[in-house]
Write a protein that holds these residues in place. Sequence first.
Motif, mmCIF file in Angstrom:
data_model
loop_
_atom_site.group_PDB
_atom_site.id
_atom_site.type_symbol
_atom_site.label_atom_id
_atom_site.label_comp_id
_atom_site.label_asym_id
_atom_site.label_seq_id
_atom_site.Cartn_x
_atom_site.Cartn_y
_atom_site.Cartn_z
ATOM 1 N N VAL A 184 0.868 -1.174 0.000
ATOM 2 C CA VAL A 184 0.000 0.000 0.000
ATOM 3 C C VAL A 184 0.900 1.218 0.000
ATOM 4 N N ASN A 185 0.894 1.939 -1.112
ATOM 5 C CA ASN A 185 1.733 3.126 -1.231
ATOM 6 C C ASN A 185 1.165 4.252 -0.371
ATOM 7 N N HIS A 186 2.053 5.029 0.197
ATOM 8 C CA HIS A 186 1.679 6.158 1.041
ATOM 9 C C HIS A 186 0.946 7.209 0.213
ATOM 10 N N GLN A 187 0.101 8.002 0.852
ATOM 11 C CA GLN A 187 -0.678 9.028 0.160
ATOM 12 C C GLN A 187 0.117 10.277 -0.187
ATOM 13 N N GLY A 188 1.239 10.501 0.467
ATOM 14 C CA GLY A 188 1.990 11.737 0.262
ATOM 15 C C GLY A 188 2.416 11.936 -1.179
ATOM 16 N N SER A 189 2.618 13.192 -1.554
ATOM 17 C CA SER A 189 2.943 13.519 -2.942
ATOM 18 C C SER A 189 4.278 12.905 -3.376
ATOM 19 N N TYR A 190 5.252 12.824 -2.468
ATOM 20 C CA TYR A 190 6.539 12.202 -2.810
ATOM 21 C C TYR A 190 6.325 10.735 -3.186
ATOM 22 N N SER A 191 5.566 10.025 -2.360
ATOM 23 C CA SER A 191 5.287 8.608 -2.634
ATOM 24 C C SER A 191 4.487 8.455 -3.916
ATOM 25 N N GLN A 192 3.579 9.374 -4.160
ATOM 26 C CA GLN A 192 2.769 9.324 -5.384
ATOM 27 C C GLN A 192 3.665 9.418 -6.625
ATOM 28 N N ARG A 193 4.677 10.293 -6.560
ATOM 29 C CA ARG A 193 5.578 10.463 -7.704
ATOM 30 C C ARG A 193 6.466 9.235 -7.911
ATOM 31 N N LYS A 194 6.747 8.486 -6.853
ATOM 32 C CA LYS A 194 7.625 7.314 -6.931
ATOM 33 C C LYS A 194 6.868 6.004 -7.172
ATOM 34 N N PHE A 195 5.562 6.091 -7.370
ATOM 35 C CA PHE A 195 4.722 4.908 -7.523
ATOM 36 C C PHE A 195 5.210 3.989 -8.640
ATOM 37 N N HIS A 196 5.559 4.552 -9.799
ATOM 38 C CA HIS A 196 5.988 3.716 -10.931
ATOM 39 C C HIS A 196 7.290 2.970 -10.614
ATOM 40 N N LEU A 197 8.191 3.591 -9.847
ATOM 41 C CA LEU A 197 9.434 2.914 -9.453
ATOM 42 C C LEU A 197 9.143 1.743 -8.514
#
Length: 161
Positions: free
Chosen positions: A29-42
């Motif tokens: 479960v990816n974190h909701q924060g914008s940093y985590s959102q940007r790293k989702f594909h990685l």
Amino acid sequence: LCVLQASRLEDLRMKLENEGLVNISYIIVNHQGSYSQRKFHLLQESVSEYITVYQQDEQQDDVWTKLNGNKDDFLIYDRCGRLVYHLGLPYSFLSFDYVEESIKIAYCEKKCGNCSYTEPDTDVVCENITKKANETLAEIEPKPTGQHSHHHSLHRNRHHH
């Protein structure tokens, strides 16, 4: 999870599958924060299709809050959907054995008797896991020297964290 932890989770998934622990569902479960959102594909690229990476929407209620957990926690459920272990930092670091051992215990324990979700070979797999664990402990236990001395053995209790 960070990309390194996700990659280690993939390695653990393959290791457990090779040991016969099959039909285990893994979800990040990816974190909701914008940093985590940007790293989702990685994060997605660091695991196989056998590990689901769930992207939370920033507007939805946080999954971790609903589960009484935090980012980087491991929640381990049994076949019936009951929470067996909730491991937080530092116990959730995959460089330690806590997550692996917790999965094995949840997989092999029969708290409520026979289960329709149990795989046919589960008993054999779990016997092998127990046997390996006991052999490992026997290898590291001190051997008696033949002289009169006090023998200190390792405690074989499982500690739940």
